[in-house]
Design a protein around this motif. Structure first.
Motif, PDB file in Angstrom:
ATOM      1  N   SER A 147      62.048-100.390  -0.148  1.00 25.86           N
ATOM      2  CA  SER A 147      61.634 -99.703   1.127  1.00 25.86           C
ATOM      3  C   SER A 147      60.124 -99.800   1.147  1.00 25.86           C
ATOM      4  N   LEU A 148      59.545 -99.543   2.514  1.00 19.01           N
ATOM      5  CA  LEU A 148      58.229 -99.677   2.972  1.00 19.01           C
ATOM      6  C   LEU A 148      58.066 -98.702   3.808  1.00 19.01           C
ATOM      7  N   ASP A 149      56.872 -97.833   3.853  1.00 18.76           N
ATOM      8  CA  ASP A 149      56.597 -97.096   4.918  1.00 18.76           C
ATOM      9  C   ASP A 149      55.031 -97.518   5.379  1.00 18.76           C
ATOM     10  N   TRP A 150      54.764 -98.038   6.241  1.00 17.47           N
ATOM     11  CA  TRP A 150      53.504 -98.530   6.716  1.00 17.47           C
ATOM     12  C   TRP A 150      53.231 -98.507   8.214  1.00 17.47           C
ATOM     13  N   GLU A 151      52.141 -98.642   8.479  1.00 23.03           N
ATOM     14  CA  GLU A 151      51.625 -98.439   9.823  1.00 23.03           C
ATOM     15  C   GLU A 151      52.356 -99.369  10.997  1.00 23.03           C
ATOM     16  N   LYS A 152      52.499-100.680  10.518  1.00 32.78           N
ATOM     17  CA  LYS A 152      53.185-101.665  11.409  1.00 32.78           C
ATOM     18  C   LYS A 152      54.349-101.679  11.420  1.00 32.78           C
ATOM     19  N   ARG A 188      56.708-100.733  14.274  1.00 34.20           N
ATOM     20  CA  ARG A 188      55.797 -99.682  14.651  1.00 34.20           C
ATOM     21  C   ARG A 188      54.479 -99.930  15.519  1.00 34.20           C
ATOM     22  N   GLU A 189      54.514-101.536  15.619  1.00 34.39           N
ATOM     23  CA  GLU A 189      53.378-102.067  16.543  1.00 34.39           C
ATOM     24  C   GLU A 189      54.056-103.258  17.253  1.00 34.39           C
ATOM     25  N   GLY A 190      53.317-103.594  18.173  1.00 37.45           N
ATOM     26  CA  GLY A 190      53.398-105.044  18.887  1.00 37.45           C
ATOM     27  C   GLY A 190      54.316-104.586  20.163  1.00 37.45           C
ATOM     28  N   PRO A 191      54.803-105.606  20.550  1.00 36.22           N
ATOM     29  CA  PRO A 191      55.506-105.501  21.982  1.00 36.22           C
ATOM     30  C   PRO A 191      57.088-104.846  21.588  1.00 36.22           C
ATOM     31  N   ALA A 192      57.509-104.969  20.400  1.00 33.24           N
ATOM     32  CA  ALA A 192      58.704-104.055  20.220  1.00 33.24           C
ATOM     33  C   ALA A 192      58.454-102.681  19.526  1.00 33.24           C
ATOM     34  N   LYS A 193      57.445-102.413  19.791  1.00 40.10           N
ATOM     35  CA  LYS A 193      56.915-101.098  19.228  1.00 40.10           C
ATOM     36  C   LYS A 193      57.994 -99.856  19.512  1.00 40.10           C
ATOM     37  N   GLY A 194      58.441 -99.068  18.336  1.00 37.19           N
ATOM     38  CA  GLY A 194      59.187 -98.163  18.554  1.00 37.19           C
ATOM     39  C   GLY A 194      60.805 -98.570  18.450  1.00 37.19           C
ATOM     40  N   GLU A 195      61.056 -99.772  18.423  1.00 32.87           N
ATOM     41  CA  GLU A 195      62.482-100.403  18.006  1.00 32.87           C
ATOM     42  C   GLU A 195      62.941-100.254  16.486  1.00 32.87           C
ATOM     43  N   THR A 196      64.074 -99.762  16.285  1.00 35.70           N
ATOM     44  CA  THR A 196      64.645 -99.815  14.886  1.00 35.70           C
ATOM     45  C   THR A 196      65.786-100.843  14.975  1.00 35.70           C
ATOM     46  N   ARG A 197      65.706-101.789  14.158  1.00 33.41           N
ATOM     47  CA  ARG A 197      66.669-102.839  14.431  1.00 33.41           C
ATOM     48  C   ARG A 197      67.418-102.843  12.775  1.00 33.41           C
ATOM     49  N   LYS A 198      69.079-103.165  13.129  1.00 32.76           N
ATOM     50  CA  LYS A 198      69.800-103.190  11.889  1.00 32.76           C
ATOM     51  C   LYS A 198      69.617-104.526  11.228  1.00 32.76           C
ATOM     52  N   ILE A 199      69.487-104.347  10.010  1.00 30.57           N
ATOM     53  CA  ILE A 199      69.568-105.896   9.165  1.00 30.57           C
ATOM     54  C   ILE A 199      70.856-105.717   8.600  1.00 30.57           C
ATOM     55  N   ASP A 200      71.427-107.057   8.792  1.00 31.22           N
ATOM     56  CA  ASP A 200      72.807-107.232   7.950  1.00 31.22           C
ATOM     57  C   ASP A 200      72.955-108.657   7.854  1.00 31.22           C
ATOM     58  N   CYS A 201      72.450-109.078   6.883  1.00 30.99           N
ATOM     59  CA  CYS A 201      72.277-110.620   6.347  1.00 30.99           C
ATOM     60  C   CYS A 201      72.649-111.100   5.039  1.00 30.99           C
ATOM     61  N   ALA A 203      55.016-107.418   1.175  1.00 36.38           N
ATOM     62  CA  ALA A 203      56.039-107.518   2.151  1.00 36.38           C
ATOM     63  C   ALA A 203      55.465-108.198   3.054  1.00 36.38           C
ATOM     64  N   LEU A 204      55.976-109.548   3.269  1.00 33.57           N
ATOM     65  CA  LEU A 204      55.317-110.638   4.065  1.00 33.57           C
ATOM     66  C   LEU A 204      56.629-110.936   5.145  1.00 33.57           C
ATOM     67  N   TYR A 205      56.285-110.797   6.275  1.00 29.77           N
ATOM     68  CA  TYR A 205      57.339-110.954   7.329  1.00 29.77           C
ATOM     69  C   TYR A 205      57.198-111.641   8.580  1.00 29.77           C
ATOM     70  N   VAL A 206      58.049-112.295   9.065  1.00 28.14           N
ATOM     71  CA  VAL A 206      57.807-112.695  10.494  1.00 28.14           C
ATOM     72  C   VAL A 206      58.826-112.149  11.419  1.00 28.14           C
ATOM     73  N   ILE A 207      58.195-111.563  12.417  1.00 28.87           N
ATOM     74  CA  ILE A 207      58.938-110.392  13.104  1.00 28.87           C
ATOM     75  C   ILE A 207      58.794-111.011  14.639  1.00 28.87           C
ATOM     76  N   ASP A 208      60.042-111.428  15.225  1.00 30.09           N
ATOM     77  CA  ASP A 208      59.952-112.007  16.699  1.00 30.09           C
ATOM     78  C   ASP A 208      58.836-113.236  16.655  1.00 30.09           C
ATOM     79  N   GLY A 209      58.860-114.135  15.674  1.00 29.66           N
ATOM     80  CA  GLY A 209      58.012-115.111  15.420  1.00 29.66           C
ATOM     81  C   GLY A 209      56.541-114.910  15.204  1.00 29.66           C
ATOM     82  N   VAL A 210      56.158-113.603  14.843  1.00 32.87           N
ATOM     83  CA  VAL A 210      54.879-113.313  14.633  1.00 32.87           C
ATOM     84  C   VAL A 210      54.662-112.951  13.276  1.00 32.87           C
ATOM     85  N   VAL A 211      53.665-113.469  12.584  1.00 35.09           N
ATOM     86  CA  VAL A 211      53.319-113.177  10.992  1.00 35.09           C
ATOM     87  C   VAL A 211      52.777-111.927  10.784  1.00 35.09           C
ATOM     88  N   GLN A 212      53.431-110.961  10.194  1.00 35.72           N
ATOM     89  CA  GLN A 212      52.950-109.513   9.727  1.00 35.72           C
ATOM     90  C   GLN A 212      52.821-109.298   8.225  1.00 35.72           C
TER      91      GLN A 212
END
Length: 339
Positions: A106-111, A161-174, A61-70
């Motif tokens: 689905s993914l359940d990971w620490e970040k 689950r980590e970083g500046p937006a820790k705790g946010e759950t965002r809706k994906i619709d794309c 699972a290779l993502y860019v979240i708010d401009g940060v690679v995770q």
């Protein structure tokens, strides 16, 4: 709208495949690729799976979240016998809910964690129906099995689950894109020593527009060759189905022979559509880039430098705007050893 297997394929092709005769001697398997490109949510990524014939699978699972690679990656044991899944490493799961219609990842990971539903947006396309001579990938692989792609939609929840937006759950619709290929990989050994160079090789954009979807595989260095002599394949999908493109050319920037091409952030394409119309599509915004985890059986040896750039796109002739992924590779691999 419901979709059926494209010409030349059957419902069973949504699952794992047995290799062709002799493929047991090489690394063979099913590769599953699924994109998420959601500028409004600030989340862009690729989910990538390799279900091999060597007793293991790789999950990414290779993502860019708010401009940060995770990046998440795992390698786990896998049965040698083909099966219908779901396939999981205990954290990440790929499940075919309904062939050609619905995939759940689905993914359940620490970040971060997510549960995403991918549903068919347009009809799937069998790359072996590409012009002029079928899937160009089979030219590079004697154990080629098959390859299809499909425009998708993606919805679900993405928990940070980590970083500046820790705790946010965002809706994906794309909009989304998927690729399922079964073939051998990296069966030819690399050179004993790889010398540094930076040569743009293939391009494979997924261009998601309001009323159509464009995808192609081709090689930058063959731009000016006759289409009948090129390694090119691809299609356009819309409400009327999926049809093969006639030709495609690609531009990538920067591209000055240095390592800067590995961080390319601007792309432009020329597509010759099924009816002969020529259109040009350019990227207008770059949201970030990830690099695929591509290995043979040796995890310490880099086997391919393949990048996924997430972009906004515009059709120059019509003003249509959309999103998508600009995949490209750079040869040779650099560095060769990753330890």
């Amino acid at each position: 709208m419901s979709y059926e297997a494209p010409e030349g394929l059957v419902d069973e092709d949504e699952f794992r495949h047995a290799g062709r005769e002799g493929s047991d001697k090489v690394l063979f398997g099913d590769t599953l690729w699924m994109s998420v490109v959601d500028p409004e949510a600030g989340i862009h990524g690729v989910n990538h799976f390799h279900l091999s014939n060597k007793g293991y699978a790789r999950f990414e699972a290779l993502y860019v979240i708010d401009g940060v690679v995770q990046l998440y990656g795992n390698k786990v044991p896998l049965s040698l016998e083909p099966d219908n899944g779901p396939w999981t490493d205990g954290r990440m799961t790929y499940e075919v809910i309904e062939p050609w219609e619905h995939i759940r990842i689905s993914l359940d990971w620490e970040k971060y964690a997510f549960e995403l539903d991918f549903k068919g947006r347009f009809a799937p396309y069998n790359y072996d129906n590409s012009l002029p001579s079928g899937d160009p990938m089979k030219l590079f692989d004697e154990f080629y099995g098959g390859h299809y792609e499909q425009a998708m939609s993606c919805t679900g929840d993405f928990e940070i689950r980590e970083g500046p937006a820790k705790g946010e759950t965002r809706k994906i619709d794309c909009w989304s894109h998927r690729d399922h290929t079964w073939t051998s990989r990296f069966s030819v050994p690399q050179n004993w020593k790889v010398d540094e160079a930076h040569f743009a090789a293939h391009f494979w954009p997924s261009i998601q527009l309001p009323d159509r979807h464009i995808n192609v595989f081709a090689l930058y260095y063959q731009n000016e060759q006759d289409p009948k002599e090129r390694s090119v394949g691809g299609f356009v999908s819309d409400k009327n189905g999926s049809r093969p493109l006639l030709n495609a050319k690609g531009e990538i920037y920067p591209n000055d022979g240095t390592s800067s091409v590995r961080e390319a952030n601007s792309f432009r394409y020329e597509f010759t559509m099924p009816d002969g119309e020529v259109i040009h599509v350019k990227s207008t915004k770059h949201h970030g880039t990830i690099k695929l985890w591509l290995r043979a059986e040796n995890d310490l040896e880099n086997r391919m430098d393949c990048y996924e750039a997430f972009c906004d796109f515009e059709v120059e002739e019509t003003g249509e705007t959309g999103t998508g992924t600009a995949e490209y590779s750079v040869m040779p691999v650099w560095p060769q050893w990753l330890a």
